[in-house]
Structure formats: C-alpha cells, structure tokens
Design an enzyme around this catalytic site. Structure first.
Site, PDB file in Angstrom:
ATOM      1  N   ARG A 181       1.875  -6.880  -9.373  1.00  0.00           N
ATOM      2  CA  ARG A 181       2.217  -6.239  -8.096  1.00  0.00           C
ATOM      3  C   ARG A 181       2.354  -7.236  -6.953  1.00  0.00           C
ATOM      4  O   ARG A 181       2.817  -6.867  -5.867  1.00  0.00           O
ATOM      5  CB  ARG A 181       1.164  -5.179  -7.746  1.00  0.00           C
ATOM      6  N   ARG A 213       0.859  -1.179   0.000  1.00  0.00           N
ATOM      7  CA  ARG A 213       0.000   0.000   0.000  1.00  0.00           C
ATOM      8  C   ARG A 213       0.901   1.237   0.000  1.00  0.00           C
ATOM      9  O   ARG A 213       1.391   1.673   1.020  1.00  0.00           O
ATOM     10  CB  ARG A 213      -0.910   0.007   1.237  1.00  0.00           C
ATOM     11  N   HIS A 237       0.726   2.788 -10.334  1.00  0.00           N
ATOM     12  CA  HIS A 237      -0.197   3.273  -9.302  1.00  0.00           C
ATOM     13  C   HIS A 237       0.573   4.099  -8.260  1.00  0.00           C
ATOM     14  O   HIS A 237       0.782   3.669  -7.131  1.00  0.00           O
ATOM     15  CB  HIS A 237      -0.864   2.065  -8.645  1.00  0.00           C
ATOM     16  N   GLU A 252      -1.604   8.519 -11.427  1.00  0.00           N
ATOM     17  CA  GLU A 252      -1.161   7.216 -11.915  1.00  0.00           C
ATOM     18  C   GLU A 252      -1.250   7.171 -13.443  1.00  0.00           C
ATOM     19  O   GLU A 252      -2.337   7.228 -13.998  1.00  0.00           O
ATOM     20  CB  GLU A 252      -2.051   6.128 -11.310  1.00  0.00           C
ATOM     21  N   GLN A 302      -8.055  -8.333  -8.547  1.00  0.00           N
ATOM     22  CA  GLN A 302      -8.027  -6.904  -8.874  1.00  0.00           C
ATOM     23  C   GLN A 302      -6.603  -6.452  -9.159  1.00  0.00           C
ATOM     24  O   GLN A 302      -5.672  -6.794  -8.445  1.00  0.00           O
ATOM     25  CB  GLN A 302      -8.612  -6.091  -7.724  1.00  0.00           C
ATOM     26  N   ASP A 349     -11.800   9.477  -7.384  1.00  0.00           N
ATOM     27  CA  ASP A 349     -11.382   8.287  -8.114  1.00  0.00           C
ATOM     28  C   ASP A 349     -11.787   8.500  -9.569  1.00  0.00           C
ATOM     29  O   ASP A 349     -12.902   8.180  -9.967  1.00  0.00           O
ATOM     30  CB  ASP A 349     -12.041   7.039  -7.527  1.00  0.00           C
TER      31      ASP A 349
END
EC number: 5.1.3.15
Length: 315
Positions: free
Chosen positions: A102, A73, A184, A289, A97, A229
C-alpha cells in the site's frame, strides 16, 4: 515489470461511445459510457473512487495523503504481505504494519475491454486495468526486511454491474514464502446507525476489542454501535451484504478468499488518527475487507495465488 501479452491502452474511436482511460496526477481514471467510473492511484495501486449510477461507493478521508508520503486513508488500500503489525518471530517481522504494497509505487500495465472474467464480458460494458509490483520495484528497506522474489498483478475491472478487484501473487524465486493479503475497503454509507451487515451469521471471528478472543456471530445481522474490529474466518457464504435502512446498498462477493474484516473506528479511535477527517466521518463509512489473514498462505517457487472481490452497488 515484464508481462506477456500486455494489453494495449484503449483509445475511443468513432461510432458508439466506448470506455475511456486516461492518466493524470499519478492516477489512472477509467469511465464507461454509462458514466460509471473508477480512479486508481499508482501509489499503492489504491482505488480512490468507484462511482455507479452517479453515486460514490467508497469513503476517502478529507485528510488522506495522495502525494505518496503515506498510505491512503480510505478507498481500497492493498495489504501485503502481512496484515496488521507482523509478528516479530515471522519472516515478515521487520516490515511495517500491513506490509509494503500500500506504500509502494506500482506500474500501470495497461487496459483492456475484451479479457475474460465474471464482470469483463467483453464489448463496451466493462474495462479492466492492470497494475504490477515486483521485488525490483519496492524500497531498499522493504527488500532488506522481506528478501523474496515475487510478482503481483492487481486487476481492477469496472463494469456496468459492479467493480472487481483481483490480486495475483506469484513466487518468482527459488525459496518458499508465507504471506497474508487483504483488500482494506472503506465503503461510503449514509448513516452508520442505520447500517446492518448480513452474510456472517454462525461465523467465528477474532474480536480485537475483546483481547483478540474468538467469538461466534450468533445474530445473523451485524450492527455497528461502537468501535468494531473483527476478523471473520472461514466464512461459508460467498456474499456479505451491507444494508442501509434495511434495503440492500452494497454486496461484497469473496473470490478465492474465506476471511473478512469488519471495522469502524467510532468516536475515540477516529479522534486519534491524524489523517481521519472529518472526525465524525465514522458515521459515513464501514470497512468490509476481504482477505486471507487467518494464519499464513504459503507459496512454493513458481506457485501462484489469486484472490479478490466483486462489489455490486444497489440504488
């Protein structure tokens, strides 16, 4: 993972100070004689830290897992081959997701200070780290969910005038595949209430807070006053700038990409994420991002796609 002309690791020699590279606790750490540095976790090839002029430019949660148990995170997690929850009717539909890049273990391919590039001008003012991931290296679950033969090379170049991150994607198989990719990036800022973002004016965006409807950025400046978002698509300007108190703080230059996500979880969303600490950390971060996430990119056998960003920090 095989790579022709694999660069050799740099070892500082006598004479003038040179860039240095070392590995520790699953991380590759590079530094310039100026003191600027970058840290990349082999799990996810996640950039954990980028310091310039003594200042940290990336935000990482105090509760981020760095042991490979889950994606990090914060920093710069890599999204591939699907952004967000993949659609069930797509070839990526069985993946988690944001895909598997990652949360896969990448191979460190080596470092170089002499390869070409917009930031890598050679000499001692830049250093490039390469990381690789292929079909053979991902988990059995990921292979079963997405059975395509691919090769990823992720290059992280630290220079005295910025940080460049580029993802090279190659189809190594005998059938085409579709993908999305995103860097991201969680940028560290001083106070979200004093942050503004320029370079997205007159751009269409998909607003996740408004049922994924398409909107237009009529104000040339984006300000964050609640949960945001948004997926900005087909952006005409190459550079998105983050300002603090009206002064330039960070520039994000897209390379081979035309989409950008702007995200901040704000109060309630931050409270609901177990690995987001401190809970008021949303005041100290903004995610800008770069990626290719509007629809799908298609690679035929043998084809290559490359995209990424250059980040520049201002004092």
């Amino acid at each position: 993972m095989d790579r022709p002309n694999k660069p050799s690791a740099i070892s500082p020699a006598g004479g003038a100070p040179k860039p240095s590279v070392h590995t520790e606790q699953g991380k590759v750490i590079a530094s310039l004689p100026t003191g600027d540095s970058v840290q990349v976790l082999l799990f996810g090839a996640t950039v954990l830290s980028w310091k310039s002029n003594g200042r940290e430019n990336l935000w990482v949660s105090d509760a981020a897992k760095l042991d490979g148990s889950k994606p990090v995170r914060g920093g710069v997690p890599l999204v591939f081959p699907a952004f967000g929850p993949p659609p069930k009717d797509h070839a990526t539909g069985k993946l988690p997701q944001h895909g598997f890049a990652r949360n896969s273990h990448w191979e460190y391919l080596g470092s170089s200070s002499s390869e070409s590039g917009k930031l890598a001008s050679g000499g001692d003012d830049s250093i490039k780290l390469d990381f690789g991931l292929s079909h053979a290296q991902i988990s059995d679950d990921a292979k079963n969910a997405w059975p395509y033969d691919f090769s990823l090379v992720y290059s992280v170049t630290l220079a005295k005038d910025g940080l460049q991150t580029m993802l090279n994607i190659q189809n190594k198989g005998d059938k085409s595949f579709e993908f999305q990719m995103l860097l991201h990036t969680y940028f560290r800022i001083d106070d979200i209430s004093k942050v503004s973002i320029n370079g997205l004016g007159s751009t269409s965006y998909i607003d996740k807070m408004l049922n994924a409807t398409t909107q237009t950025q009529t104000d040339p400046t984006v300000r964050i006053t609640g949960e945001v978002d948004r997926v900005y698509t087909d952006i005409k300007q190459d550079t998105t700038s983050i300002l603090q108190d009206g002064k330039p703080r960070l520039d994000v230059v897209r390379e081979g990409l035309s989409d950008s996500v702007v995200w901040n979880p704000w109060i309630e969303k931050a409270k609901g994420m177990s690995d987001f600490e401190p809970k008021d950390g949303y005041k100290k971060m903004i995610a800008v991002e770069v990626g290719a996430v509007d629809g799908w990119q298609k690679l035929e056998p043998g084809e290559t796609f490359e995209g990424g960003m250059i980040c520049k920090a201002h004092l």
